[in-house]
Scaffold this active site. Sequence first.
Site, PDB file in Angstrom:
ATOM      1  N   CYS A  40     -18.649  40.880 -33.267  1.00 22.71           N
ATOM      2  CA  CYS A  40     -17.125  40.971 -33.403  1.00 22.71           C
ATOM      3  C   CYS A  40     -16.479  40.254 -34.355  1.00 22.71           C
ATOM      4  O   CYS A  40     -15.564  41.086 -34.873  1.00 22.71           O
ATOM      5  CB  CYS A  40     -16.837  40.474 -31.898  1.00 22.71           C
ATOM      6  SG  CYS A  40     -16.760  38.741 -31.773  1.00 22.71           S
ATOM      7  N   HIS A  94     -14.440  35.585 -29.314  1.00 16.29           N
ATOM      8  CA  HIS A  94     -14.279  37.671 -28.827  1.00 16.29           C
ATOM      9  C   HIS A  94     -13.268  37.637 -29.894  1.00 16.29           C
ATOM     10  O   HIS A  94     -12.460  36.640 -29.170  1.00 16.29           O
ATOM     11  CB  HIS A  94     -14.580  37.898 -28.003  1.00 16.29           C
ATOM     12  CG  HIS A  94     -14.598  38.660 -27.814  1.00 16.29           C
ATOM     13  ND1 HIS A  94     -16.005  39.686 -28.496  1.00 16.29           N
ATOM     14  CD2 HIS A  94     -14.098  40.512 -27.802  1.00 16.29           C
ATOM     15  CE1 HIS A  94     -16.010  41.599 -28.860  1.00 16.29           C
ATOM     16  NE2 HIS A  94     -15.020  41.190 -27.690  1.00 16.29           N
ATOM     17  N   HIS A 145     -12.899  46.848 -30.428  1.00 16.63           N
ATOM     18  CA  HIS A 145     -13.437  45.712 -30.355  1.00 16.63           C
ATOM     19  C   HIS A 145     -15.108  45.887 -30.842  1.00 16.63           C
ATOM     20  O   HIS A 145     -15.674  47.124 -29.993  1.00 16.63           O
ATOM     21  CB  HIS A 145     -13.506  44.430 -29.150  1.00 16.63           C
ATOM     22  CG  HIS A 145     -14.247  44.870 -27.984  1.00 16.63           C
ATOM     23  ND1 HIS A 145     -14.210  43.982 -27.690  1.00 16.63           N
ATOM     24  CD2 HIS A 145     -13.684  45.935 -27.375  1.00 16.63           C
ATOM     25  CE1 HIS A 145     -14.366  44.819 -25.710  1.00 16.63           C
ATOM     26  NE2 HIS A 145     -13.566  45.395 -26.149  1.00 16.63           N
TER      27      HIS A 145
END
Length: 301
Positions: free
Chosen positions: A206, A258, A270
């Site tokens: 990510c 994240h 993402h």
Amino acid sequence: MKFSKNIKRVAALGIAFAALNTSFVFAGAIVKVTGTDVNIRSAANTSSDVISTVDTGLTLSVASVKDGWFKLANDDGSEAYVTTEFVKLTQVDGQVNSDGVNIRKAPATNAEVVSQVSEGENLAVTADVGEWYEVKLNNSFAYVHKDYISGDMLKYLPVKNVSVTITPVAPEANSSKGEEVVAYAKKFLGLNYVYGGTNLNTGVDCSGFMYCVYKNFGVTLSRVSRDQINNGTRVDKSNLQAGDLVFFNTGGNSRISHVGMYIGNGQYIHATNNNKNCVQISSLGSSYSAKTYVGACRVLN
């Protein structure tokens, strides 16, 4: 003020009664009695013992709410309850659920920012104003968007209409640049998720995805998501623009675990290791995204 016959029992219970103009320590919430001869009961049901009766205008400190009953905040820990039907919530403790949350002068996203608060801080919330909450700030009133305040008693707040007249603010100069960054990021939809990866040909994680995409535009980000939130200016969820970084707490030891990029229309792109295991587009409005959302920052000038 009218009490039940057994005044001594009422005093012993230490029920948090307060005169209307009395200053008191805030303990969860404050309600004002709106009926006459309103019963204070020993349990949260109409068949329990009546401890006392109270009249219109009296204020009570409240500790919690459940099934239509407010539990009073008693000094000695004893239990006493009043139905929500005959009292009005006038102030409640609301908890900030994100970092860098703006408190504004009026209930509008283009209103002046008068203060900023962090996750975990408490605010004295006094009214429901559409998509906003009215809060007490330095002996005055200000406003916070509902997305950033949590609390079990907030739904019992009185609804207030506040008229807002604000000169529209022109879009920020970085919006077109953000759209360029988003268009570039979308070229990698479906790219493999690789833990620790920073290669847009073979795979990314990510933060590696964000690192690589922004590097293409001359912006150097920190390598990991928990540090990337400090690479830009914090922005409200209600003020997100294309290209802003959005952060989440999906588990683990770090508060931020994240990161993705806001692309507009309530969506973000993402790299995720879920069952799709690739770069994909998700909705900020999904239950999982909303539950894990931490905050956002803008890294484009």
